[in-house]
Design an enzyme around this catalytic site. Structure first.
Site, PDB file in Angstrom:
ATOM      1  N   HIS A 366       1.703  -3.807  -9.401  1.00  0.00           N
ATOM      2  CA  HIS A 366       0.764  -3.428 -10.451  1.00  0.00           C
ATOM      3  C   HIS A 366       0.166  -4.631 -11.141  1.00  0.00           C
ATOM      4  O   HIS A 366      -0.985  -4.629 -11.548  1.00  0.00           O
ATOM      5  CB  HIS A 366       1.460  -2.507 -11.451  1.00  0.00           C
ATOM      6  CG  HIS A 366       2.142  -1.369 -10.768  1.00  0.00           C
ATOM      7  ND1 HIS A 366       3.117  -0.618 -11.325  1.00  0.00           N
ATOM      8  CD2 HIS A 366       1.971  -0.898  -9.516  1.00  0.00           C
ATOM      9  CE1 HIS A 366       3.531   0.276 -10.459  1.00  0.00           C
ATOM     10  NE2 HIS A 366       2.860   0.117  -9.356  1.00  0.00           N
ATOM     11  N   CYS A 679     -15.551   3.764   0.587  1.00  0.00           N
ATOM     12  CA  CYS A 679     -14.977   3.112  -0.595  1.00  0.00           C
ATOM     13  C   CYS A 679     -13.743   2.262  -0.273  1.00  0.00           C
ATOM     14  O   CYS A 679     -13.113   1.717  -1.167  1.00  0.00           O
ATOM     15  CB  CYS A 679     -14.643   4.134  -1.681  1.00  0.00           C
ATOM     16  SG  CYS A 679     -13.350   5.266  -1.237  1.00  0.00           S
TER      17      CYS A 679
HETATM   18  C1  PEP Z   1      -8.606   3.869   0.894  1.00  0.00           C
HETATM   19  O1  PEP Z   1      -7.579   4.346   1.342  1.00  0.00           O
HETATM   20  O2  PEP Z   1      -9.457   3.280   1.600  1.00  0.00           O
HETATM   21  C2  PEP Z   1      -8.896   3.950  -0.541  1.00  0.00           C
HETATM   22  C3  PEP Z   1     -10.075   3.597  -1.017  1.00  0.00           C
HETATM   23  O3  PEP Z   1      -7.916   4.367  -1.360  1.00  0.00           O
HETATM   24  P1  PEP Z   1      -6.649   3.470  -1.787  1.00  0.00           P
HETATM   25  O4  PEP Z   1      -6.906   2.070  -1.316  1.00  0.00           O
HETATM   26  O5  PEP Z   1      -6.567   3.589  -3.243  1.00  0.00           O
HETATM   27  O6  PEP Z   1      -5.548   4.135  -1.057  1.00  0.00           O
END
Ligand code: PEP
Ligand code: MG
Length: 754
Positions: A366, A679
């Site tokens: 974190h 994303c």
């Molecule tokens: C992903 O898995 O690409 C994502 C954007 O979510 P996280 O990295 O938070 O798992």
């Protein structure tokens, strides 16, 4: 065996006088060896100092040939002196010449001596040199004498650490001030130059030698007693509300606080004439030396516990106010800590922080997330970092190559300063692009959005010119908190996020916990494969209360504004439909109670579980939008743990298999008129993002630092030309091949910055 005439107390008093004399450092050192030799009744007393080139050099001697001073040198692992430096432990021998490590130096005239006692000169667990005494007879040194010599060694350690002896060796500095470079793991990207600020400052003991030993003994006993009572109180409180685990830790600490060996050694050190602080440090230094050399993680943890306890006693002695508070930071501060929680980092004034160095903490910890959000370069897994440097030391954190340089030499410093200038110039170029719309040369508009998770991230919206927040990871609020955030706290954060983003759209993702994202206050589940376990939307659907509270907080926070909500780790269309039903129910509830609902509430699904690829038409029909979580999609597509460094980079997201998956999502999303964003990290890497543009993606969400480089790429490509290249390459690729080389060559030929 002859008894010491004055005992350690008298010696320490004499040493104090010697330290105060206005003479040169060499003269002081020469005087000190005479005093020690006389006091322990030895014919020889010598000081070897570890130089910055890892050579042990004779700096002073009484009894050996004086011509050998600054001439006798040995490798740090050579001879008996080297052995002591390496093990950081005392060595007492009645016949040194019989020891296998004995190395004969004719220039010293050592052949006349048999008995040998050497102790390391230690500071914070690091060896700075070695102090030895020798006798002609085959005498056996007693435990008391060894202890007394170790106590005396402290005075010399302080002399070396203070830099007083720097420059005495004709062609090198002392190791205490040497430049150190260590490789670790990058937690947050960037390069920081500045000065060390210890998160838990080591207390510098200024007065080593006691004026009044009885008083020092009372001070020590009182401090120990106070620490014990504080721990007892903690244990008692822990009994009422702590977990079994935290109780166990406290019990261990309590056990140490009563450890007879530890207490006896501190009392003996005071008895021999040290101040209470110096006695604690003396014992702590030995302990640290063992800790650094201990390879068993369990035993090392226990030594850490003991170290913490010594810190507590020290704080009792010097008073808490002397320790320094977060916030009182110098300019260009680089925080150095063994470990740190996210909340502790947030306590510091971010404007003055230039970097963070940790001994422990992985990239998904974190504190790493917070460091990234604050834009502070951070490197971890730097063993013994806090002991390697002193407050105020120059230090460089290289959050690109994963290195930390303590007390860097001028060349290293100059080359990093140049790198920082270059990066700043590049940042300036990116800033100049801030208000330029991201449109390819053939007129294709690309939406660039931010990934965020904390309120501080929202500042980057204006700074980068991003169009909105494409992914707000709500779990961060939960991860940095000490306890479950209440409905009101959640609502307040969402309201603040929506307000801070003004007219720019924000896509908020519901809680994505489980897997590697553990909440400290939630009972930990024992799962064989947490990444494939009870996590994200699975928890949301099985325990709808948690999801309902969050959705209600979101709906209330929107207060009439448009809202985009998405669900993580959706594996079946049915999961999405059920989540949507919960939203509908919450909306109905709020409407009944007279709340203003969002003008437009869109619901999206993250595509990060491969099963959705085979229901892509259906999910594109059901959802208002899709968002490709490529980090997880790659993890599950290739069956590679994204946190496991050994395999995480094994498969290329630009390989044919991955590209086909991406293409499918882009094409079917478009066919169903369902907007799609990427994303995951891939969207923030210019070359990879270029490939995705070629596949048809038009919206990306990424970390703030990636917006500039990706925009620069977008402005210099023709989307149609990239698409054509990808079509050709994919048609002739063999399975398993990556398009990366072809794309890189394409970018190079056309001057695309990647
Ligand atoms: C992903 O898995 O690409 C994502 C954007 O979510 P996280 O990295 O938070 O798992
Ligand atoms: Mg994910």
């Amino acid at each position: 065996m002859p008894a010491a005439p004055g005992g350690p107390r008298l010696l320490l008093r004499r040493l104090r006088e010697a330290m105060a004399e206005p003479v040169s450092p060499q003269a002081r050192l020469d005087r000190i060896v005479v005093l020690i030799a006389a006091n322990v009744v030895a014919e020889v007393c010598s000081v070897y100092v570890l130089r910055d080139d890892n050579v042990l050099e004779l700096f002073a001697t009484e009894g050996l040939n004086r011509e050998a001073v600054h001439l006798t040198r040995m490798r740090a692992d050579e001879g008996l002196v080297g052995l002591i430096a390496k093990t950081a432990e005392p060595l007492a021998l009645s016949d040194a010449q019989q020891h296998p490590a004995f190395s004969y130096r004719p220039e010293t005239g050592e052949e006349a001596f048999h008995a040998f006692l050497g102790v390391p000169l230690l500071r914070a667990g690091n060896t700075l040199g070695v102090l030895t005494v020798q006798n002609k007879t085959y005498r056996v040194y007693s435990e008391e004498e060894i202890e007394a010599l170790q106590t005396t060694a402290m005075v010399l350690s302080e002399m070396i650490a203070s830099g007083e002896l720097q420059g005495l060796a004709p062609d090198a500095g002392t190791a205490a001030r040497r430049a150190i470079s260590v490789r670790g793991t990058v937690l947050a990207e960037g390069i920081g130059l500045g000065y060390v600020v210890l998160h838990e400052p080591r207390i510098v003991v200024k007065t080593l030698i006691a004026e009044n030993s009885e008083r020092e003994m009372t001070r020590l006993e009182t401090a120990i007693e106070n620490v014990r009572s504080a721990i007892d109180a903690l244990v008692e409180r822990g009994d009422k509300m702590g977990t079994a685990e935290s109780r166990e830790v406290l019990e261990t600490v309590r056990m140490f606080a009563h450890d007879k060996g530890w207490l006896r050694r501190m009392r003996e050190a005071v008895g021999s004439g040290l101040t209470a602080e110096a006695a604690v440090e003396r014992v702590q230094s030995d302990n640290r030396a063992r800790m650094v050399r201990q390879s068993d993680p369990y035993l090392r943890d226990r030594l850490h516990d003991l170290d913490d306890l010594a810190n507590r006693v020290m704080r009792e002695l010097v008073g808490h106010e002397a320790v320094g508070l977060p916030g009182m930071l110098p300019e260009n501060a680089i925080l150095v800590a063994r470990s740190m929680g996210p909340a502790a980092l947030l306590d510091y004034e971010p404007g003055r922080l230039r970097g963070l160095v940790l001994e422990e903490g992985g990239p998904t910890s974190h504190v790493a997330i917070v460091a990234r959000a604050l834009g502070i370069p951070a490197v971890s897994e730097i063993e013994n970092a806090a002991a390697l440097c002193d407050s105020g030391d120059a230090i460089i954190v290289d959050g690109v190559g994963g290195e930390v340089h303590v007390r860097p030499g001028p060349e290293v410093e100059a080359s990093y300063a140049e790198m920082v200038r270059l990066r700043a110039r590049r940042q300036e170029q990116y800033r100049a692009l801030r208000d330029v719309p991201a449109i390819t040369r053939d007129g294709v508009r690309i939406g660039l959005h931010l990934n965020a998770g904390l309120l501080v991230d929202l500042g980057h919206l204006v700074e980068t010119g991003a169009e909105g927040v494409g992914l707000f990871r709500t779990e961060l609020q939960f991860m940095v908190a000490q306890r479950m955030p209440s409905a009101a706290e959640q609502q307040a954060l969402y309201r603040a996020v929506l307000t801070a983003s003004g007219d720019k759209p924000v896509t908020i993702r519901t809680l994505d916990i489980g897997g590697d994202k553990i909440l400290p206050y939630m009972p930990k589940l024992e799962e064989e494969n947490p990444a494939l376990g009870w996590r994200a939307i699975r928890i949301g659907l099985d325990r709808p209360a948690l999801l309902r509270v969050q959705l209600r907080a979101l709906l209330k926070a929107s207060d009439g504004h448009p809202l985009k909500i998405m669900f993580p780790m959706v594996a079946t269309v049915d999961e999405f439909v059920r989540a949507r039903a919960i939203v509908d129910r919450e909306k109905a509830h709020l409407r009944r109670h007279g709340y203003t609902l969002p003008v437009d509430c869109q619901l999206g699904a993250m595509v990060e579980v491969p099963s959705l690829l085979f229901q892509i038409d259906e999910i594109a029909r059901e959802a208002d939008f899709l968002s490709v979580g490529s980090n997880d999609l790659m993890q599950f597509l290739f069956a590679v743990d994204r946190e496991n460094r050994r395999v995480a980079d094994r498969f290329d997201p630009l390989s044919v298999a991955a590209m086909r998956a991406f293409r499918l999502i882009a094409e079917r999303g478009a066919a169903a008129n369902c907007p799609v964003t990427v994303c995951g990290e891939i969207g923030g890497r210019p070359l990879d993002a270029m490939a995705l543009v070629g596949l048809g993606f038009r919206n990306f969400s990424m970390s703030p630092a990636a917006i500039g480089p990706v925009k620069a790429m977008v402005l210099s490509i023709e989307a149609a030309a990239v698409a054509e290249l990808i079509d050709t390459e994919m048609a002739r690729m063999h399975d398993g091949d990556s398009l990366r080389p072809a794309l890189a060559a394409f970018a190079k030929a056309r001057g695309v910055p990647i």
